[in-house]
Design a protein around this motif. Structure first.
Motif, PDB file in Angstrom:
ATOM      1  N   UNK A 129       0.783  -1.314   0.010  1.00  0.00           N
ATOM      2  CA  UNK A 129       0.072   0.093   0.124  1.00  0.00           C
ATOM      3  C   UNK A 129       1.056   1.229   0.077  1.00  0.00           C
ATOM      4  N   UNK A 130       0.593   2.255  -0.736  1.00  0.00           N
ATOM      5  CA  UNK A 130       0.982   3.644  -0.661  1.00  0.00           C
ATOM      6  C   UNK A 130       0.115   4.619  -0.231  1.00  0.00           C
ATOM      7  N   UNK A 131       0.631   5.395   0.535  1.00  0.00           N
ATOM      8  CA  UNK A 131      -0.172   6.740   1.042  1.00  0.00           C
ATOM      9  C   UNK A 131       0.753   7.813   1.169  1.00  0.00           C
ATOM     10  N   UNK A 132       0.300   8.863   0.354  1.00  0.00           N
ATOM     11  CA  UNK A 132       1.059  10.357   0.387  1.00  0.00           C
ATOM     12  C   UNK A 132       0.214  11.425   1.002  1.00  0.00           C
ATOM     13  N   UNK A 133      -0.922  11.012   1.602  1.00  0.00           N
ATOM     14  CA  UNK A 133      -1.800  12.224   2.407  1.00  0.00           C
ATOM     15  C   UNK A 133      -2.594  11.444   3.674  1.00  0.00           C
ATOM     16  N   UNK A 175       4.326   4.843   3.762  1.00  0.00           N
ATOM     17  CA  UNK A 175       3.723   6.144   4.006  1.00  0.00           C
ATOM     18  C   UNK A 175       4.781   7.250   3.621  1.00  0.00           C
ATOM     19  N   UNK A 176       4.336   8.557   3.364  1.00  0.00           N
ATOM     20  CA  UNK A 176       5.195   9.427   2.732  1.00  0.00           C
ATOM     21  C   UNK A 176       6.095  10.116   3.585  1.00  0.00           C
ATOM     22  N   UNK A 177       5.682  10.372   5.128  1.00  0.00           N
ATOM     23  CA  UNK A 177       6.324  10.639   6.078  1.00  0.00           C
ATOM     24  C   UNK A 177       5.821  10.398   7.296  1.00  0.00           C
ATOM     25  N   UNK A 203       9.748   9.039  -2.016  1.00  0.00           N
ATOM     26  CA  UNK A 203       8.842   7.810  -1.506  1.00  0.00           C
ATOM     27  C   UNK A 203       9.019   6.870  -2.765  1.00  0.00           C
ATOM     28  N   UNK A 204       8.397   7.200  -3.884  1.00  0.00           N
ATOM     29  CA  UNK A 204       8.534   6.518  -5.172  1.00  0.00           C
ATOM     30  C   UNK A 204       9.819   5.802  -5.347  1.00  0.00           C
TER      31      UNK A 204
END
Length: 238
Positions: A53-57, A79-81, A106-107
């Protein structure tokens, strides 16, 4: 007298930013110019071969249906941060990898770690394409699942009058292109807002956001697309 800083981001982030500003010695003025709204999501939208899973927000997690989170929670979440990683843990993800703080990095990190994987991207309807493009170039299959939308707000003159309190604004924090456009409309349509904010410096989270600001304003861009860098531009609160 402390600088008055207008916060245009939506809740709950606006209140969180206000607390940070107060701790730094500034006087925050909350006037969200956009808001996030949940979108309907079917659990069946998750691909059966997803491995991460990827989440940037954090908003993508906040608006995700519980059934969707339950189905995904056993997969590793990237997660992005730090703040988004903490939101993922609170949402119920078992394994959370904290990224370097921006989507492009992140990518790149995920491409090195995962190779040609299938990744579910929890995201908003309004987003920059760079993250997905970067993963795709590196051979990943990205399946976006939109859990929320961001819409511009057009606050009534009476509401703006109440928020500004008849006092000039020294600085404006702008977090999205939607908010930048809404701020421009506010300045053009409401004389009091223009009068009280025409001399403010507008601090934008990115160059793309700054480009959406109307002409004639003083604009500065954060060197990195995160709130720490944005707030550092404010300088001395007095």
């Amino acid at each position: 007298m402390a600088q008055r800083v207008l916060v245009t981001r939506p809740e709950p982030g606006a209140t969180r930013t206000a607390r940070r500003l107060e701790a730094l010695g500034f006087e925050p003025v909350l006037l969200p110019l956009s808001e996030t709204q949940p979108l309907p999501v079917a659990r069946e939208s998750v691909p059966t071969d997803a491995t991460a899973i990827a989440v940037t927000s954090a908003n993508a997690l906040r608006h995700a249906p519980s059934g969707l989170i339950e189905r995904l929670s056993r997969l590793p979440c990237h997660a992005v941060g730090a703040r988004t990683a903490e939101s993922a843990r609170q949402a119920g993800f078992v394994s959370v990898n904290e990224g370097p703080g921006d989507a492009a990095s992140l990518a790149d990190m995920m491409s090195i770690e995962l190779g040609k994987a299938t990744v579910v991207y929890l995201c908003g309807r309004v987003r920059m394409p760079e993250f997905e493009r970067r993963l795709g170039v590196n051979g990943m299959r990205v399946v976006p699942i939109e859990t929320y939308d961001t819409v511009a707000l057009n606050p009534a003159p009476s509401f703006v009058h109440q928020k500004l309190g008849g006092q000039p604004i020294d600085a404006v924090l702008v977090y999205s292109a939607r908010a930048a456009a809404a701020f421009g409309s506010l300045m053009q349509m409401q004389a009091e807002a223009d009068f009280l904010m025409r001399d403010a410096t507008c601090f934008c989270l990115s160059g793309r956001i700054a480009a959406a600001m109307i002409d004639g304003l003083r604009v500065e861009v954060a060197p990195d697309p995160n709130e720490d860098a944005l707030l550092a531009l404010l300088g001395d609160p007095d």
